[in-house]
Design a protein around this motif. Structure first.
Motif, short mmCIF file in Angstrom:
data_model
loop_
_atom_site.label_atom_id
_atom_site.label_comp_id
_atom_site.label_asym_id
_atom_site.label_seq_id
_atom_site.Cartn_x
_atom_site.Cartn_y
_atom_site.Cartn_z
N ARG A 147 0.82 -1.21 0.00
CA ARG A 147 0.00 0.00 0.00
C ARG A 147 0.85 1.26 0.00
O ARG A 147 0.63 2.16 -0.81
N ALA A 148 1.81 1.35 0.90
CA ALA A 148 2.63 2.56 0.98
C ALA A 148 3.46 2.76 -0.27
O ALA A 148 3.80 3.89 -0.63
N ALA A 149 3.80 1.68 -0.96
CA ALA A 149 4.58 1.78 -2.19
C ALA A 149 3.69 1.98 -3.42
O ALA A 149 4.20 2.04 -4.54
N GLY A 150 2.38 2.09 -3.23
CA GLY A 150 1.49 2.33 -4.35
C GLY A 150 1.22 1.11 -5.18
O GLY A 150 0.94 1.22 -6.38
N ILE A 151 1.25 -0.07 -4.58
CA ILE A 151 0.95 -1.32 -5.28
C ILE A 151 -0.33 -1.90 -4.68
O ILE A 151 -0.40 -2.15 -3.47
N TYR A 152 -1.33 -2.12 -5.52
CA TYR A 152 -2.66 -2.54 -5.07
C TYR A 152 -3.05 -3.84 -5.77
O TYR A 152 -2.78 -4.03 -6.96
N LEU A 153 -3.71 -4.71 -5.04
CA LEU A 153 -4.07 -6.04 -5.54
C LEU A 153 -5.56 -6.14 -5.80
O LEU A 153 -6.38 -5.67 -4.99
N GLU A 154 -5.90 -6.75 -6.93
CA GLU A 154 -7.28 -7.15 -7.26
C GLU A 154 -7.24 -8.65 -7.55
O GLU A 154 -6.84 -9.07 -8.64
N VAL A 155 -7.63 -9.45 -6.58
CA VAL A 155 -7.54 -10.91 -6.68
C VAL A 155 -8.93 -11.45 -7.00
O VAL A 155 -9.89 -11.19 -6.27
N CYS A 156 -9.04 -12.21 -8.09
CA CYS A 156 -10.32 -12.78 -8.51
C CYS A 156 -10.21 -14.31 -8.52
O CYS A 156 -9.13 -14.86 -8.73
N GLY A 157 -11.33 -14.97 -8.29
CA GLY A 157 -11.35 -16.43 -8.32
C GLY A 157 -12.74 -16.98 -8.08
O GLY A 157 -13.65 -16.24 -7.68
N GLN A 158 -12.90 -18.27 -8.36
CA GLN A 158 -14.17 -18.93 -8.08
C GLN A 158 -14.25 -19.40 -6.63
O GLN A 158 -15.32 -19.39 -6.03
N ARG A 159 -13.13 -19.81 -6.08
CA ARG A 159 -13.04 -20.19 -4.67
C ARG A 159 -11.73 -19.66 -4.11
O ARG A 159 -10.74 -19.48 -4.83
N PHE A 160 -11.75 -19.39 -2.81
CA PHE A 160 -10.55 -18.85 -2.18
C PHE A 160 -10.60 -19.24 -0.71
O PHE A 160 -11.20 -18.55 0.10
#
Length: 451
Positions: A319-332
């Protein structure tokens, strides 16, 4: 009189036709006026029937006795403002002493029935002030995003909420998110809307699509890096971890912690840096996370550990480094192996489309909003794109993204291809455009459909 009767019949017929075929037009022409009058006329009696009134105060009773006047009745919350919108009404209420915002929230279903509206939701603005949003029709049946939205850097509109407001994806408030959904649930359309909305912003898009790139590679002109198999994904994620370390070194060098610098100007993340020094923020989109966690051999297990470790590091420190995650899936869930539960705990935003079983909904909301689990498993197959959105605060809402075809998303990405930043750390993973298919590619025979 004959012409007057004919005019009235035509107006009533037009209103009925609009309400059936174009509920949004009906609401703007007839519905908003009728609903406003209905709310104002029925307000006192409805509030009394719903238990949202308080007895008169002692001084009012004493004043009535002294003046020999009728005793005052129970008092409902005072209407501070009533504002019509393109989808419903917004009431701002001032609660009486002894009332709580939870009382209004618990009565939303009864208010919906009493005022003959489609939906009612409430939220507390500040102590003693509650905002009640009423929708006049099913805004999620045919999603129409407003022409003007409150778009800001790293804050983009992606869907419409059931109360008629816009659902935003705000990366600075919710850095990382998890999106679940079964096949044909609308998860890919939600992802296309997100990419199309981010395409016009100063952001680097990084994609991991282990379905041989069929979802994200058509949008390649706007991506700074793409991976279409787990081996490349492992190298790409490790390159992102290395890039994150370089950004932290830049922040350390520019923290400005001398005594003459105000506290508000001390740099702790990239958004505290001057514009000419600020690195480009990076949004990482993982299309199917299970493909990164599954393994069948010892070598694949080692690769899997590298991938999950890199994802966990990015989720904890990115977050502080400006890297953001969008994780998608059918199950997790935990069946994907060690480290998955720790990774899920870092994904603050949760969105669940139609799921195949209750355990999938529990993966998304069981630890933050148990009420949303029941709502997620009730999504029907005839409403693709309908989803439940929640976060770690426990709040949740039904949303639906507008239908965006792959061609529309491709056109948007191509139009903003000049905004694609070149990051040195991700240069080896920059998608190659305009390469013809290899000569030895297997031919796929087209089979005509039969009636």
């Amino acid at each position: 009189m004959t012409w007057l009767i004919v005019a009235v019949v035509l107006v009533v017929a037009a209103a009925g036709l609009l309400r059936w075929r174009r509920p949004a037009w009906y609401w703007m022409t007839f519905g908003v006026t009728l609903a406003t009058l209905r709310v104002l006329v029925r307000y006192a009696s409805v509030m009394d029937a719903c238990g949202l009134t308080v007895p008169p105060s002692r001084w009012r009773l004493a004043l009535a006795r002294a003046a020999n006047r009728p005793m005052p009745g129970p008092r409902a919350p005072r209407i501070l403002r009533i504002r019509p919108t393109r989808t419903g009404l917004v009431l701002r209420l001032k609660l009486r002493p002894g009332q709580d915002a939870f009382d209004v929230a618990a009565s939303c279903d009864r208010l919906r029935h009493s005022f003959a509206l489609y939906g009612v939701t409430s939220r507390e603005l500040r102590s003693g002030v509650v905002e009640v949003r009423m929708t006049g029709y099913d805004v999620l049946k045919r999603v129409q995003m407003p022409a003007k939205t409150d778009t800001r850097p790293m804050r983009v509109p992606v869907a419409l909420r059931e109360d008629g407001s816009v659902h935003y994806r705000d990366y600075r408030a919710v850095p990382h998110a998890l999106t679940l959904g079964a096949t044909e649930s609308g998860k890919s359309v939600y992802q296309r809307n997100l990419v199309a909305a981010l395409a016009s912003q100063n952001v680097a898009l990084v994609g991991i699509d282990c379905k041989q790139g069929v979802e994200l590679f058509p949008l390649a002109r706007r991506f700074s890096a793409l991976a279409d198999n787990p081996d490349t994904a492992a190298e790409l994620l490790e390159a992102l971890v290395s890039h994150m370390g370089d950004v932290y070194q830049l922040i350390r060098a520019e923290q400005r912690i001398t005594a003459d610098v105000p506290d508000a100007e001390i740099a702790a993340d990239i958004w505290d840096l001057p514009d000419h020094l600020r690195p480009v923020p990076v949004v990482v989109l993982v299309d199917e996370v299970a493909e990164l966690a599954l393994f069948a051999t010892k070598e694949e297990e080692k690769r899997r550990d590298r991938i999950i470790t890199a994802l966990a590091r990015l989720a904890q420190l990115g977050r502080a480094a400006g890297i953001y995650l969008e994780v998608c899936g059918q199950r997790f869930g935990s069946e994907l192996g060690k480290g998955i539960t720790m990774l899920r705990a870092q994904l603050t935003g949760r969105t669940a489309h139609r799921v195949n079983d209750e355990s999938s909904a529990n993966m998304a909301f069981g630890d933050i909003a148990p009420d949303a689990v029941l709502a997620a498993i009730q999504i029907s197959t005839d409403m693709p794109g309908l989803a439940i959105a929640g976060d770690s605060t426990g709040g949740w809402a039904r949303i639906r993204a507008p239908h965006t075809s792959l061609r529309q998303a491709v056109n948007t990405c191509n139009r903003h291809a000049d905004l694609t930043p070149d990051l040195a750390a991700l240069a080896p993973f920059r998608p190659v455009l305009g390469v013809p298919a290899p000569a030895d590619a297997p031919a796929v025979e087209s089979i005509p459909a039969t009636a």
